[in-house]
Every structure is written in structure tokens, then in C-alpha cells.
Design an enzyme around this catalytic site. Structure first.
Site, PDB file in Angstrom:
ATOM      1  N   HIS A 176       8.275  -7.385  -3.607  1.00 55.32           N
ATOM      2  CA  HIS A 176       7.142  -7.956  -4.274  1.00 55.32           C
ATOM      3  C   HIS A 176       7.225  -9.162  -4.943  1.00 55.32           C
ATOM      4  CE1 HIS A 176       4.643  -3.991  -3.267  1.00 55.32           C
ATOM      5  NE2 HIS A 176       5.969  -3.606  -3.303  1.00 55.32           N
ATOM      6  N   LYS A 228      -9.120 -11.104 -16.950  1.00 59.47           N
ATOM      7  CA  LYS A 228      -9.244 -11.107 -18.377  1.00 59.47           C
ATOM      8  C   LYS A 228      -8.200 -12.415 -18.961  1.00 59.47           C
ATOM      9  CE  LYS A 228     -10.047  -8.657 -21.950  1.00 59.47           C
ATOM     10  NZ  LYS A 228     -11.410  -7.702 -22.183  1.00 59.47           N
ATOM     11  N   GLY A 271       0.828  -1.104  -0.089  1.00 59.74           N
ATOM     12  CA  GLY A 271       0.031   0.119  -0.146  1.00 59.74           C
ATOM     13  C   GLY A 271       0.897   1.391   0.051  1.00 59.74           C
ATOM     14  N   GLU A 323       4.959 -10.679  -6.575  1.00 61.44           N
ATOM     15  CA  GLU A 323       3.858 -10.898  -7.662  1.00 61.44           C
ATOM     16  C   GLU A 323       4.504 -10.154  -9.113  1.00 61.44           C
ATOM     17  OE1 GLU A 323       3.742  -9.084  -4.829  1.00 61.44           O
ATOM     18  OE2 GLU A 323       3.035  -7.051  -5.415  1.00 61.44           O
ATOM     19  N   CYS A 355       5.315  -5.811   1.605  1.00 61.23           N
ATOM     20  CA  CYS A 355       5.508  -4.665   1.641  1.00 61.23           C
ATOM     21  C   CYS A 355       4.918  -3.833   2.760  1.00 61.23           C
ATOM     22  CB  CYS A 355       5.324  -4.290   0.524  1.00 61.23           C
ATOM     23  SG  CYS A 355       5.658  -2.374   0.251  1.00 61.23           S
ATOM     24  N   TYR A 356       3.788  -3.201   2.448  1.00 66.61           N
ATOM     25  CA  TYR A 356       3.136  -2.458   3.663  1.00 66.61           C
ATOM     26  C   TYR A 356       2.673  -3.388   4.645  1.00 66.61           C
ATOM     27  CZ  TYR A 356      -0.382   0.149   6.232  1.00 66.61           C
ATOM     28  OH  TYR A 356      -1.007   0.742   7.038  1.00 66.61           O
ATOM     29  N   SER A 390     -20.839  -7.079 -27.787  1.00 69.12           N
ATOM     30  CA  SER A 390     -20.103  -6.030 -28.444  1.00 69.12           C
ATOM     31  C   SER A 390     -19.221  -6.659 -29.453  1.00 69.12           C
ATOM     32  CB  SER A 390     -19.033  -5.183 -27.417  1.00 69.12           C
ATOM     33  OG  SER A 390     -18.059  -6.004 -26.825  1.00 69.12           O
ATOM     34  N   GLY A 391     -18.920  -8.141 -29.143  1.00 67.66           N
ATOM     35  CA  GLY A 391     -18.104  -8.622 -30.188  1.00 67.66           C
ATOM     36  C   GLY A 391     -16.486  -8.878 -29.380  1.00 67.66           C
ATOM     37  N   GLY A 392     -16.624  -8.214 -28.114  1.00 61.30           N
ATOM     38  CA  GLY A 392     -15.236  -8.475 -27.391  1.00 61.30           C
ATOM     39  C   GLY A 392     -15.366  -9.795 -26.894  1.00 61.30           C
ATOM     40  N   VAL A 393     -13.954  -9.963 -26.198  1.00 62.63           N
ATOM     41  CA  VAL A 393     -13.722 -11.358 -25.611  1.00 62.63           C
ATOM     42  C   VAL A 393     -14.713 -11.630 -24.395  1.00 62.63           C
ATOM     43  CG1 VAL A 393     -12.027 -12.721 -24.383  1.00 62.63           C
ATOM     44  CG2 VAL A 393     -11.366 -10.829 -25.818  1.00 62.63           C
ATOM     45  N   ASP A 394     -15.028 -10.537 -23.615  1.00 63.45           N
ATOM     46  CA  ASP A 394     -15.971 -11.115 -22.541  1.00 63.45           C
ATOM     47  C   ASP A 394     -17.352 -11.194 -22.869  1.00 63.45           C
ATOM     48  OD1 ASP A 394     -13.691 -10.153 -21.230  1.00 63.45           O
ATOM     49  OD2 ASP A 394     -14.193  -8.291 -20.722  1.00 63.45           O
ATOM     50  N   SER A 395     -18.044 -10.213 -23.572  1.00 67.52           N
ATOM     51  CA  SER A 395     -19.265 -10.589 -23.774  1.00 67.52           C
ATOM     52  C   SER A 395     -19.701 -11.691 -24.707  1.00 67.52           C
ATOM     53  CB  SER A 395     -19.968  -9.120 -24.496  1.00 67.52           C
ATOM     54  OG  SER A 395     -19.459  -9.002 -25.572  1.00 67.52           O
TER      55      SER A 395
END
Ligand code: XMP
Length: 515
Positions: free
Chosen positions: A170, A371, A52, A172, A83-84, A223-228
Site C-alpha cells: 500500500h 477536509k 479490497g 498510500e 493490492c486487490y 454550525s461554526g465548524g470548518v466546512d460550513s
């Protein structure tokens, strides 16, 4: 299903920790620091305290109480502070944190003093990534030193009972070479079964949708995107043609996009596809509007209105839709970066506003996933690579990539520029490493010479970024010869373009999109 909780203290890396844990096969969830209590501990087998931006000595710095730590220990849940989080644990448990105004940012060499379980498999000296001010100066009683760096006398520790761990660096971020191993060691300490396996989870999602929806009808705006697209395919597998799709042309899509999306959707076997051309409504309402927020507001208003009208029309024809589905994904729902209870929501994207416009129940089959997980699910479902590799394209489309007023000329320029950049980048190997690459039509013109005469034409900025999750991003270092080729084509082939500039700003401080 067993899970790990990442307690978010406002680090820009909190989601990244969550994702790394999932990549290792463990379900993880991000919980803001002020929401951690006994009720959130069902199935929790491990807790990570994130980094943080603040100091434990700041008056308003986010903190959990010693009671919360004791509650975790009573439940024998191991805790790892990063870290924090590492500083906060030391501070709360009787160690000493030293305040420092000097920041250490970048690589450092970790000298492993004792491996313990956490640093198992690391060499005596390892490159780690640091990003902090304060340091832990004295260990809490009953704690053992595991590692140090030149600037950090206590860079890693463990408690004698093996339940509490802290690291200043870190794990990650990729720059910490063995970061993933350190996280895996912690997951082993927690005793996880590693059962977050997308292939198995998909069948559960489909079954849950089918149980929940029953014989009812569902509508999804795509929308034609990956998610929808992926959300629609999952629902379609569950309920078949009781799913209806609405695809709206906002007039702010790219060249050929409408035809491509409709063809792609038909290819995936959807039968009830309803196309709405509302382009004139959007473009007329946006005429003369320059302010970015105003433009976004108008867009949302019209989008909601047209969709609502379409839903009504379809309900008159087919009967009621019980559910409206959306391709919302995990980071859309859980914003990170909250250092106080009032900064919980940082930005609200166009797609998250949707539930407010309907009284129907909302179905969000991808709400648990990141994603990259959605792309993997899409791949497993057999959705074509061209679709699951698609770069994100914002809901408001070219609206956020045409600065100032959207005129016919700027819209034409934006569309042609998108086509040229896509053609050039798709020929290059670099495409797979990019999160997004696109042109932005600036709201200013510059003088030049074309042929023998003076020109005064629009400037295009090229934005290309590498990112893991769009929370942070680095501008991509595209090869000069590729940029040169793109710039030459943009100026030569598009009427009204006089100059091309390359955006070399990271996020933060800039965002990826321009408006
Ligand atoms: P920013 O500009 O906030 O963008 O750094 C982060 C990511 O989100 C996308 N983006 C949007 N996506 N509706 C969307 O569906 C929106 O209103 C929106 N605004 C930005 C952006 O393309 C990037 O990937």
C-alpha cells in the site's frame, strides 16, 4: 481539468489514495468499480485500481471486465493496481493468483529486482506496508517482475508496453516509507501537468458561484465548524450580502459555543446572521428517549422542521431564496467501501440528509474537497486559525456523546467535561496531532468513595483519536500525566462524576462517536 480515477473495490484506504494523489497536485476522483465506463473517461489520464477485502476467486467479488481494461489501453490510459487491484489485473490478464487463507498484515521488506519507471528512486530494499491474503504467483505474459518480499514472490510488476503496473503493498499509507514517491512515479508515467492547486482553484469556485447565483439570494445553515464557515465565506465573496446565514441552537452545543460562533461569524464580516434558539424543542422531544437511532431521528426531524419554518419566515421578509447552500465535503458525498452494488451507502450523516427537506436548488461549493483541503482553503481565505483548526463536532452534537436518555444532569456533566478537556488539551502540544478528543457520558454509574462517604456517580469515557479522514482512526496514546490531570479534574470539579475511563479502541471496529 485533467484527472485520475481511483476505482474503488471496497478498500478502507480508497479515499486515502485519492487524497495522496491530490496532495501531489493532481485532481482525483473515486468511482465505484461498477460505474467505470467510457462515459466516465473524459479528461482521465490515469487509473488506479484500489485494494479490497475480497479474493478474486470469491463468487461475488467486485470485478471490472477485460473489455474495460482494453478500453483504457485503447485510450492509452496507464493503470496501476494496488493490492486487490494488483491481483485482479494479474488474474484478468493471464497470470496466476494463489488463494491464501493466511493474512499478511504489517511491514515487509520489498526487494527491488528492477526499478523500471514505477520504482525509480527506491533503494534496493524498502519498507512497505502489506495487508492481504492472496498473492500473485505467476506474471501475465509480457509482464516484467519489479519487486518481491519474503512472502510475496511478485510484489510489483509492469507490462512491457509501460501501460499496466501492479503493487501488492500500500503506497498510500505512511508506513510505506517511499509510498508517495511510487505514486508520484505513476503520475509522471501518466504525464500529468500537476494543476490541482487550491490557490488557483478558489478563484474559480468564487466565479462559478457568482455566475450561477446571479442576483438571487442564498441561505446557508451554519454550525461554526470548518466546512460550513468556509462554504459561507466562499459564497459571501461571490455574492456579498445576498447571503443569509442561519445558526441554530439545538441545546446540544458546548458551553459558550453559541456566543463564540456568533462573535466569530460577525468577525468574518457576515451581515445577515439569523440566530434561532430551538434548544427547548430538541430537549423536550428527546426526553425519555434512550435508543441511539431514535434519538438521531428525532433530532433530524426537529432540525428540518425548525429550519423550514425559519426559511419560510425569512422568505416572507426578504423574498425567495433561490439556493440553499451546505458545507458538504467530498467524503460526505462519495462513500467508499462498496464491495457490492447494494452496499453503496454505508451511513448517512445528519448533514447529507438536508437536501431532501427543501425544494430549492442546492449549492455545495466544497463538494469536491477533502477536509484537509477545506482547511487549506479556509487558511488561504484568511479565516482565523482557531476556526480552520477546529475539530469536527457532529451535527447532532452532545446527543451522540451522552449515552441513553439525555437528562439535565447528564447534559450539564457533558458540557462541563468538554470545557475541562478542551482547557487541558489546548495547553498541550499534542492537540495538533489529534483528529478529535472529547468526553462521553456513559449511561451507567459506579461506586466510589468521596471524602468519607460512599458515592454512586456517572462514568465518563475519554475518546481521543488520530486520523487522516475519519474513515479509519487509531486511539491516541495520550501521555499518562495528561490523562491523570484530566481525570482528576473531571472527578473533582464536576458534581455527579465518579470515574473516568480511557477508550483504547481503534476504528474499525469501533466508530469515533458512541451513538
Ligand atoms: P463515526 O462516529 O462515524 O464518525 O466514526 C466519523 C466522523 O464523523 C463525525 N460525525 C458526524 N458529523 N453529523 C456530522 O456532521 C453526524 O451525524 C455525525 N456523526 C459522526 C464524527 O465526529 C467523526 O469525525
Amino acid at each position: 481539468m485533467e484527472k485520475l480515477i481511483v476505482v474503488d473495490f471496497g478498500s478502507q484506504y480508497s479515499h486515502l489514495i485519492c487524497r495522496r494523489v491530490r496532495e501531489l497536485g493532481v485532481r482525483s476522483e473515486l468511482v465505484p468499480w461498477y460505474k467505470l465506463d467510457e462515459t466516465s473517461l473524459d479528461n482521465v489520464k490515469g487509473v488506479i485500481l484500489s485494494g479490497g477485502p475480497m479474493s478474486v476467486y470469491d463468487k461475488d467479488s467486485p470485478k471490472i471486465s477485460i473489455d474495460t481494461i482494453n478500453m483504457l489501453l485503447r485510450n492509452r490510459i496507464p493503470i496501476l493496481g494496488i493490492c486487490y487491484g494488483h491481483q485482479l489485473l494479474a488474474h484478468l490478464l493471464g497470470g496466476k493468483v494463489e488463494r491464501s487463507d493466511r493474512k499478511e498484515y504489517g511491514p515487509a521488506t520489498l526487494e527491488v529486482v528492477k526499478h523500471g519507471k514505477l520504482l525509480r528512486g527506491l533503494d534496493k530494499a524498502e519498507i512497505v506496508w502489506m495487508s492481504h491474503g492472496d498473492i500473485v504467483r505467476k506474471l501475465p505474459p509480457g509482464f516484467i517482475l519489479l519487486g518481491k518480499t519474503a512472502n510475496c514472490p511478485i510484489a510489483a510488476y509492469e507490462s512491457k508496453d509501460g501501460l499496466i503496473y501492479g503493487i501488492q503493498f500500500h503506497p498510500e499509507v505512511h508506513h510505506t516509507r517511499k509510498g508517495k514517491l511510487v505514486l508520484k512515479n505513476f503520475l509522471d508515467i501518466c504525464g500529468f501537468k500537476y494543476d490541482w492547486v487550491l490557490k488557483d482553484i478558489i478563484n474559480n469556485i468564487i466565479k462559478n458561484i457568482s455566475d450561477r447565483v446571479g442576483d438571487n439570494r442564498v441561505l446557508i445553515a451554519v454550525s461554526g465548524g470548518v466546512d460550513s464557515t468556509t462554504a459561507a465565506v466562499l459564497i459571501h465573496r461571490a455574492i456579498g450580502d445576498k447571503l443569509h446565514l442561519v445558526f441554530m441552537n439545538t441545546g446540544l452545543l458546548r458551553d459558550g459555543e453559541v456566543e463564540w460562533v456568533l462573535r466569530m461569524l460577525r468577525g468574518l464580516g457576515f451581515r445577515n446572521i439569523h440566530y434561532v434558539d430551538a434548544s427547548h424543542l430538541f430537549l423536550e422531544a428527546l426526553r425519555g428517549v434512550r435508543d441511539p437511532e431514535e434519538k438521531r431521528k428525532i433530532f433530524s426531524k426537529i432540525y428540518s422542521r425548525v429550519l423550514r419554518e425559519k426559511v419560510k419566515e425569512l422568505e416572507e421578509k426578504y423574498g425567495e431564496f433561490k439556493y440553499i447552500a451546505q458545507g458538504t465535503i467530498y467524503p460526505d458525498r462519495v462513500e467508499s467501501g462498496a464491495t457490492s452494488k447494494t452496499t453503496d451507502k454505508i451511513k448517512s450523516h445528519h448533514n447529507v440528509v438536508m437536501p431532501k427537506i427543501f425544494n430549492h436548488d442546492i449549492l455545495e461549493p466544497l463538494a469536491e474537497f477533502y477536509k484537509d483541503e477545506v482547511r487549506k482553503i479556509a487558511k488561504i481565505l484568511g479565516i482565523p486559525e482557531k476556526v480552520w483548526r477546529r475539530q469536527p463536532f457532529p451535527g447532532p452534537g452532545l446527543l451522540v456523546r451522552i449515552l441513553g436518555e439525555i437528562t439535565d444532569e447528564k447534559l450539564r456533566i457533558a458540557k462541563e467535561a468538554h470545557r475541562i478537556i478542551e482547557e487541558e488539551i489546548s495547553k498541550s502540544e499534542i492537540l495538533q496531532e489529534l483528529w478529535q478528543v472529547f468526553p462521553v457520558v456513559l449511561d451507567s454509574k459506579a461506586v466510589g468513595v468521596k471524602g468519607d462517604s460512599r458515592s454512586y456517580d456517572y462514568i465518563i469515557a475519554i475518546r481521543a483519536v488520530e486520523s487522516e479522514d475519519a474513515m479509519t482512526a487509531e486511539f491516541a496514546k495520550l501521555p499518562w500525566n495528561l490523562l491523570e490531570k484530566i481525570a482528576r479534574r473531571l472527578v473533582n470539579e464536576i458534581d455527579g462524576v465518579g470515574r473516568v475511563v480511557y477508550d483504547i479502541t481503534h476504528k474499525p471496529p469501533a466508530t469515533i462517536e458512541y451513538e
